[in-house]
Every structure is written in structure tokens, then in C-alpha cells.
Design a protein around this motif. Structure first.
Motif, PDB file in Angstrom:
ATOM      1  N   GLN A   1      51.786  65.879   6.647  1.00  0.00           N
ATOM      2  CA  GLN A   1      51.079  65.687   5.376  1.00  0.00           C
ATOM      3  C   GLN A   1      51.719  66.456   4.225  1.00  0.00           C
ATOM      4  O   GLN A   1      51.750  65.976   3.085  1.00  0.00           O
ATOM      5  N   ALA A   2      52.271  67.652   4.486  1.00  0.00           N
ATOM      6  CA  ALA A   2      52.922  68.410   3.423  1.00  0.00           C
ATOM      7  C   ALA A   2      54.221  67.732   2.978  1.00  0.00           C
ATOM      8  O   ALA A   2      54.557  67.726   1.792  1.00  0.00           O
ATOM      9  N   MET A   3      54.941  67.135   3.932  1.00  0.00           N
ATOM     10  CA  MET A   3      56.165  66.412   3.593  1.00  0.00           C
ATOM     11  C   MET A   3      55.842  65.185   2.748  1.00  0.00           C
ATOM     12  O   MET A   3      56.557  64.873   1.791  1.00  0.00           O
ATOM     13  N   TRP A   4      54.759  64.472   3.108  1.00  0.00           N
ATOM     14  CA  TRP A   4      54.392  63.286   2.329  1.00  0.00           C
ATOM     15  C   TRP A   4      53.993  63.658   0.903  1.00  0.00           C
ATOM     16  O   TRP A   4      54.327  62.976  -0.050  1.00  0.00           O
ATOM     17  N   ARG A   5      53.273  64.775   0.757  1.00  0.00           N
ATOM     18  CA  ARG A   5      52.793  65.188  -0.563  1.00  0.00           C
ATOM     19  C   ARG A   5      53.881  65.823  -1.415  1.00  0.00           C
ATOM     20  O   ARG A   5      53.704  65.984  -2.623  1.00  0.00           O
ATOM     21  N   HIS A   6      54.995  66.207  -0.803  1.00  0.00           N
ATOM     22  CA  HIS A   6      56.053  66.904  -1.555  1.00  0.00           C
ATOM     23  C   HIS A   6      56.556  66.020  -2.702  1.00  0.00           C
ATOM     24  O   HIS A   6      56.741  64.815  -2.543  1.00  0.00           O
ATOM     25  N   PRO A   7      56.775  66.622  -3.878  1.00  0.00           N
ATOM     26  CA  PRO A   7      57.233  65.827  -5.029  1.00  0.00           C
ATOM     27  C   PRO A   7      58.486  65.007  -4.750  1.00  0.00           C
ATOM     28  O   PRO A   7      58.638  63.897  -5.261  1.00  0.00           O
ATOM     29  N   ALA A   8      59.395  65.533  -3.934  1.00  0.00           N
ATOM     30  CA  ALA A   8      60.629  64.787  -3.643  1.00  0.00           C
ATOM     31  C   ALA A   8      60.312  63.509  -2.870  1.00  0.00           C
ATOM     32  O   ALA A   8      60.876  62.440  -3.161  1.00  0.00           O
ATOM     33  N   THR A   9      59.410  63.594  -1.890  1.00  0.00           N
ATOM     34  CA  THR A   9      59.037  62.401  -1.128  1.00  0.00           C
ATOM     35  C   THR A   9      58.316  61.404  -2.011  1.00  0.00           C
ATOM     36  O   THR A   9      58.540  60.188  -1.907  1.00  0.00           O
ATOM     37  N   GLN A  10      57.445  61.899  -2.901  1.00  0.00           N
ATOM     38  CA  GLN A  10      56.744  60.996  -3.807  1.00  0.00           C
ATOM     39  C   GLN A  10      57.709  60.305  -4.772  1.00  0.00           C
ATOM     40  O   GLN A  10      57.554  59.116  -5.077  1.00  0.00           O
TER      41      GLN A  10
END
Length: 421
Positions: A127-136
Motif C-alpha cells: 500500500q505504501a508503494m502504491w501511494r508513493h508519488p512516483a507510482t501515482q
């Protein structure tokens, strides 16, 4: 499942724990009548073996770009041309980053760049990886490049975290792929020639020169719909309350503040449009008489009484227009905190809408101010009966806008065919 019958689907599997779900997904796709070939990244093979996928699909699994036997006849190009749909499930944060930046350093990324097939991805990560600005940023770039992102879902994760990032269940993915109404292909319907008006954002109802009544709304969902419609070739007018968003390319924007101003703009456009989407969070009431000057606190007085009057019900006004005066296809939105389907179905019937998009704003991570949404869609069949239903799982608002627009355009096409027959 008829839309998947005979469909040539290239299933790409990357290195995430959700790869175990891909075996069940491959089986469901085959059961639905699709032709399935599988490509796995090197890391994916640490989670599930190629032999498993080969047994389920009846086809050899490709794992390497530098396979001398397969590449003797330019096998990766042949595979890219064969596919009608590339489905990447799971799509890891690493794979999303590589595709968003145009890398072609393994067989799967090379195929994605070399193919003109429809491209769909089911993201899966912590979930933290998905929310990371780079992933977004990467997710937005992939959608701009033509990828359709399905999910991710929210809930318990293998790492012990809870939140958005779970890959959608295979059954949900299959339903998403097969549920495009009245289309024999996954290619989104064209909106060229359609005139669409969309309301977005909140309205502000003044109490005095410095205070107002309003509703929660960032405008992101309405703006995503406007962007998606314009990208499909529609002539889009966006009636926007006060928001901090840029006007999407190719969209005409009308700025308003109050519900009265939004109602006037909507009714002025109504007879000239084909579709009206009421996505704005319009205040139900306004102050009967706004104060000319700032209201001051009165010493010793702890209460202030305001007299409120009803605002126009914009979506009901547009839906009540007789066909002779140019009634468009009317889509409403409903934000609820309980009994979602009951209230949505009542609003669809009571306001005589053609479709309603309902979302539960009590859920964490979706709705107000979020970049994600989940929704229940209810709409009327071609004969006017409110009988159709579809759930859209948690996904980015641009992805949801594309899915909603697919259904709207499919319904319009069906009505046209019914009227012509």
C-alpha cells in the motif's frame, strides 16, 4: 462472457506475490473462450512456475527475449502482432515504472511497446508503494499512454499492511473485461460528434461577504470525466464550481459559484447537448437572504439562526425536460454513507435519471479529495426499465472515468440501435 469468446489475450505476469492469482485468472480466461498465451518476467518465475501456466493454457510460456529458438523467426514481434489484448496481472511498481518510461529490457516490456493491442494492467503492490508519488505519476502516465488500470483493491496484504494495493480478484478482472456493454471488443467506443456537459466541484452559498455554505468536493471525478470524454472526441463543456484544478485539454470551462449560477448554465446548455453528467456536489440549501456586510458576534449570544431555502435540483430539472425541448441522456451522482444501493436506486427512479453513479464516501481512501474511487452504477435498459447494474472496484479516478464513459456510450449506442429497428 461472449465478449471474450475467441479473444487473443496475452497474459503478462510480473514479480509479485499476487502472481499466484494469475493461474486462476488464466483458467477463467480459457473457460470464457479466450485464446491465452503467457509471458512471464524472470522474477515472476520465483512465485509461480511456467509449467503451471503451460498446463492451464495449453500453450508454451515465453520467459526470455533472448531465446534463440523463439527469436529465430522474430518471435516477439509475431507475438506482439498476435495479441488483441495485453493483460498484465499482476503489474508491480517496478514494471509500471519501466513501462511508464518506455523501457524495453525484457520480453514483456518489449511486447508492450511493439504491440498495437489494447493494454490493461492490474496493479499489485504494498500500500505504501502504491501511494508513493512516483507510482501515482507512473499510473497517470500509463493511462495517458493508453493503458487501462483495473484496481488495485484495498484490504489485507501479504506483508501484513492494510490499504490499497491488492490485485483485483480474478473473478473481478474477468467481469471487468467482459462487461463492456454491447461491444464485441475492448476498444473504447468513440465519442466523436457527441456534445457532453458535465458539472463538477462544489457550490458556494454565501452567508455574508466572507462566509458560505458548501459541500465537500475536489472536482477530480468531474474533471476526469471531462478529460476522458474530450480524449474520445466529444465536444465537452465543463460547468465548474470553485476548485484548484487545471482545465483539461480540449474542454470548454464555465466557472460558477452558487447553485443558482450552475443551474442557469446547465439549463442554458441542455437543449444543445446529447449527454448531461451531474457530478457536482451542489448545496441543497442556500441562505434566504445573504447579509450585505460581515455578520458580527453578539456578546452573550451563543447561537445564530439562519433561514435556508431549497436550491434548484439541477439534475432533476434536466431529466424532467420533455424530449421535444432537447432532453439529453442524464447521468447523476450520489454520495452516500450507508444503504448505498437502496438510496441510489431511489434517486434513479425518483429523479427519472437514465443512469446513476453511487459511491460510499464513508470508505477510507476513496471519494472526497482522493485520487481513487469505487462506485456502483445503475442504469435503465433500452426499454426504460431501471434493470442494469455494475460495480466498479477501487481504481484511479481517470480509470473510473474511462469505465463510466464506456458504459454511457454503450447505452447510447444500444438506444440508437433500438430506435432504428
Amino acid at each position: 462472457m461472449s465478449t471474450l469468446l475467441g479473444k487473443r489475450i496475452l497474459l503478462g505476469i510480473s514479480a509479485g506475490i499476487a502472481a499466484y492469482k494469475s493461474a486462476h485468472l488464466a483458467r477463467l480466461l480459457k473457460k470464457a473462450g479466450a485464446e491465452v498465451r503467457v509471458v512471464m518476467t524472470e522474477g515472476a518465475q520465483a512465485f509461480i512456475t511456467p509449467l503451471t501456466l503451460q498446463a492451464l493454457t495449453g500453450e508454451a510460456v515465453r520467459t526470455s527475449l533472448l531465446d534463440p529458438e523463439a527469436e529465430a523467426g522474430m518471435g516477439h514481434i509475431e507475438l506482439a502482432r498476435w495479441a488483441e489484448l495485453i493483460l498484465v496481472a499482476p503489474g508491480t511498481a517496478d514494471l509500471m515504472a519501466r513501462l511508464a518510461h518506455g523501457h524495453a529490457d525484457d520480453l514483456l516490456t518489449t511486447l508492450c511497446l511493439a504491440s498495437q493491442a489494447e493494454r490493461v494492467m492490474a496493479p499489485a503492490m504494498n500500500q505504501a508503494m502504491w501511494r508513493h508519488p512516483a507510482t501515482q505519476r507512473n499510473a497517470r502516465q500509463l493511462e495517458t499512454d493508453g493503458w487501462r488500470l483495473l484496481g488495485p483493491d484495498a484490504g489485507d496484504q501479504a506483508c501484513g499492511d492494510v490499504g490499497p494495493g491488492r490485485m483485483l480478484e480474478p473473478e473481478s478482472l474477468l467481469a471487468e473485461l467482459a462487461a463492456f456493454p454491447d461491444t464485441a471488443t475492448l476498444r473504447p467506443p468513440d465519442a466523436s460528434g457527441l456534445k457532453i456537459a458535465i458539472t463538477a466541484g462544489p457550490t458556494l452559498e454565501p452567508i455574508d461577504p466572507v462566509r458560505y455554505l458548501s459541500n465537500h468536493s475536489s472536482g477530480k471525478m468531474g474533471y476526469a470525466l471531462a478529460s476522458a470524454a474530450a480524449e474520445r472526441g466529444a465536444d465537452v463543456t465543463l460547468i465548474s464550481g470553485p476548485v484548484n484544478l487545471d482545465t483539461p485539454p480540449g474542454v470548454t470551462r464555465i466557472d460558477v459559484n452558487s447553485a443558482l449560477e450552475m443551474s442557469e448554465a446547465a439549463n442554458r446548455l441542455a437543449e444543445h447537448i446529447d449527454v448531461f453528467i451531474g457530478c457536482a456536489a451542489v448545496a441543497d440549501y442556500r441562505v434566504a437572504q445573504a447579509a450585505e456586510h460581515k455578520l458580527k458576534k453578539t456578546p452573550g449570544r451563543d447561537e445564530l439562526t439562519l433561514t435556508l431555502v431549497k436550491n434548484p435540483d439541477i439534475i432533476a430539472e434536466i431529466a424532467a425536460r420533455p424530449p421535444a425541448s432537447g432532453r439529453p441522456y442524464v447521468v447523476g451522482f450520489a454520495a452516500e454513507t450507508r444503504d448505498l444501493e437502496t438510496y441510489a436506486r431511489d434517486k434513479l427512479t425518483r429523479k427519472k435519471l437514465d443512469m446513476i453513479v453511487a459511491n460510499d464516501v464513508s470508505q477510507d481512501g476513496v471519494g472526497f479529495g482522493s485520487d481513487h474511487n469505487a462506485a456502483l452504477l445503475l442504469w435503465r435498459d433500452a426499454d426504460g426499465s431501471p434493470s442494469q447494474r455494475r460495480e466498479l472496484p477501487t481504481q484511479t479516478k481517470p480509470a473510473m472515468a474511462a469505465a463510466i464513459l464506456d458504459i454511457i456510450l454503450g447505452c447510447l449506442a444500444k438506444r440508437h440501435d433500438t430506435a432504428s429497428s
